[in-house]
Motif scaffolding. Structure first.
Motif, PDB file in Angstrom:
ATOM      1  N   SER A   1      -1.925  20.770  -6.556  1.00 14.93           N
ATOM      2  CA  SER A   1      -3.615  20.614  -5.892  1.00 14.93           C
ATOM      3  C   SER A   1      -3.339  19.642  -5.300  1.00 14.93           C
ATOM      4  N   ASN A   2      -2.149  18.288  -4.946  1.00 11.45           N
ATOM      5  CA  ASN A   2      -2.046  17.755  -4.371  1.00 11.45           C
ATOM      6  C   ASN A   2      -1.599  17.187  -4.046  1.00 11.45           C
ATOM      7  N   LEU A   3       0.153  17.695  -4.369  1.00  8.23           N
ATOM      8  CA  LEU A   3       1.520  17.649  -3.477  1.00  8.23           C
ATOM      9  C   LEU A   3       1.974  18.952  -2.592  1.00  8.23           C
ATOM     10  N   GLU A   4       2.462  18.721  -2.160  1.00  8.83           N
ATOM     11  CA  GLU A   4       3.388  19.336  -1.191  1.00  8.83           C
ATOM     12  C   GLU A   4       4.579  19.076  -0.838  1.00  8.83           C
ATOM     13  N   VAL A   5       5.883  19.683  -1.023  1.00  8.86           N
ATOM     14  CA  VAL A   5       6.670  19.308  -0.605  1.00  8.86           C
ATOM     15  C   VAL A   5       8.018  20.287   0.137  1.00  8.86           C
ATOM     16  N   LYS A   6       8.440  20.498   1.255  1.00  9.05           N
ATOM     17  CA  LYS A   6       9.146  21.474   1.258  1.00  9.05           C
ATOM     18  C   LYS A   6      10.954  20.420   2.248  1.00  9.05           C
ATOM     19  N   GLY A   7      11.597  20.943   1.857  1.00  8.84           N
ATOM     20  CA  GLY A   7      12.788  21.398   2.957  1.00  8.84           C
ATOM     21  C   GLY A   7      13.956  21.977   2.454  1.00  8.84           C
ATOM     22  N   PRO A   8      14.810  21.445   2.821  1.00  8.72           N
ATOM     23  CA  PRO A   8      15.797  22.698   2.633  1.00  8.72           C
ATOM     24  C   PRO A   8      16.728  23.077   1.563  1.00  8.72           C
ATOM     25  N   PHE A   9      16.636  24.629   1.121  1.00  5.08           N
ATOM     26  CA  PHE A   9      17.670  24.509  -0.094  1.00  5.08           C
ATOM     27  C   PHE A   9      19.014  23.603   0.088  1.00  5.08           C
TER      28      PHE A   9
ATOM     29  N   ALA B   1       0.682  -1.081   0.590  1.00  9.97           N
ATOM     30  CA  ALA B   1       0.040   0.629  -0.065  1.00  9.97           C
ATOM     31  C   ALA B   1       0.218   1.439  -0.340  1.00  9.97           C
ATOM     32  N   ILE B   2       1.911   1.637   0.898  1.00  8.62           N
ATOM     33  CA  ILE B   2       2.979   2.668   0.641  1.00  8.62           C
ATOM     34  C   ILE B   2       3.641   2.245  -0.451  1.00  8.62           C
ATOM     35  N   ASN B   3       3.928   1.958  -1.384  1.00  4.84           N
ATOM     36  CA  ASN B   3       4.545   1.651  -2.437  1.00  4.84           C
ATOM     37  C   ASN B   3       3.699   2.540  -3.477  1.00  4.84           C
ATOM     38  N   LYS B   4       2.210   2.046  -3.797  1.00  2.00           N
ATOM     39  CA  LYS B   4       1.251   2.072  -4.414  1.00  2.00           C
ATOM     40  C   LYS B   4       0.844   3.862  -4.201  1.00  2.00           C
ATOM     41  N   VAL B   5       0.180   3.743  -2.792  1.00  2.00           N
ATOM     42  CA  VAL B   5       0.995   5.629  -2.804  1.00  2.00           C
ATOM     43  C   VAL B   5       2.166   6.575  -3.042  1.00  2.00           C
ATOM     44  N   GLN B   6       2.967   5.427  -2.566  1.00  2.00           N
ATOM     45  CA  GLN B   6       4.355   6.923  -3.354  1.00  2.00           C
ATOM     46  C   GLN B   6       4.417   6.908  -5.188  1.00  2.00           C
ATOM     47  N   SER B   7       4.243   5.592  -6.034  1.00  2.00           N
ATOM     48  CA  SER B   7       4.333   5.268  -7.218  1.00  2.00           C
ATOM     49  C   SER B   7       3.613   7.077  -7.389  1.00  2.00           C
ATOM     50  N   GLU B   8       2.273   6.628  -6.727  1.00  2.00           N
ATOM     51  CA  GLU B   8       1.381   7.821  -7.296  1.00  2.00           C
ATOM     52  C   GLU B   8       1.343   9.335  -7.345  1.00  2.00           C
ATOM     53  N   ALA B   9       1.499   8.970  -5.823  1.00  2.00           N
ATOM     54  CA  ALA B   9       2.487  10.303  -5.727  1.00  2.00           C
ATOM     55  C   ALA B   9       3.395  11.021  -6.787  1.00  2.00           C
TER      56      ALA B   9
ATOM     57  N   SER C   1       0.243  13.069   5.000  1.00  2.00           N
ATOM     58  CA  SER C   1       2.125  12.984   5.191  1.00  2.00           C
ATOM     59  C   SER C   1       2.529  11.545   4.965  1.00  2.00           C
ATOM     60  N   LEU C   2       3.858  11.503   4.130  1.00  2.00           N
ATOM     61  CA  LEU C   2       4.323  10.634   3.227  1.00  2.00           C
ATOM     62  C   LEU C   2       5.382  10.048   4.023  1.00  2.00           C
TER      63      LEU C   2
END
Length: 160
Positions: free
Chosen positions: A110-118, A76-84, A131-132
């Motif tokens: 609209s469906n995703l959000e990605v946060k991280g350091p520069f 299930a996790i792999n499927k959600v990650q693949s979909e993302a 959250s993934l």
């Protein structure tokens, strides 16, 4: 879900089911009676005890059940990650890049959000508000961020 896990599980336990079919049938009838008569939390406790008893008596170990549950969770996790990741490819042209004041960035669509350091190699990913976790910067994630950066650079007003 992986069919090999279920096939192996059923092949290993089919003889046990054939040998103990009467006990399993009695247990299922008992579960149905409990479901019809008892209407409280006690009902679910009794059902859990009956199922656990059937599993222990039939020779199916909790380790085997845990293995099947773990495999199903991983699938299930792999499927959600693949979909993302597929969404990153599709929504990269519409993503909004924001530079936060604390040395981090946010890319959202609209469906995703990605946060991280520069300067980091890890980002936190949310897919449809869920959250993934923290992901490494794969090529797809980098392309998603870069396309949002490019779009933000094009949309910024140019001073004369």
């Amino acid at each position: 879900m992986d069919k090999n896990v279920w096939t192996e599980f059923l092949e290993h336990n089919w003889q046990i089911v054939q040998d103990n079919w009467l006990y399993i049938l009695i247990g299922l009838v008992l579960l149905l009676v409990i479901l019809k008569i008892v209407r409280t939390l006690v009902k679910w406790l009794i059902i859990i005890v009956v199922i656990a008893g059937l599993l222990v008596y039939s020779g199916i170990s909790f380790e085997q059940v845990g293995k099947v549950v773990t495999q199903a969770k991983d699938d299930a996790i792999n499927k959600v990650q693949s979909e993302a990741l597929n969404m990153m490819i599709k929504e990269g042209q519409n993503a909004k890049y924001t530079s936060n004041g604390d040395g981090t960035f946010t890319v959202s669509s609209s469906n995703l959000e990605v946060k991280g350091p520069f300067e980091g190699d890890k980002v936190k990913v949310w897919y449809q508000g869920m959250s993934l976790g923290e992901w490494s910067m794969s090529d797809t994630v980098k392309k998603y961020i870069d396309s949002a950066k490019d779009l933000a650079a094009v949309q910024q007003p140019q001073s004369p």
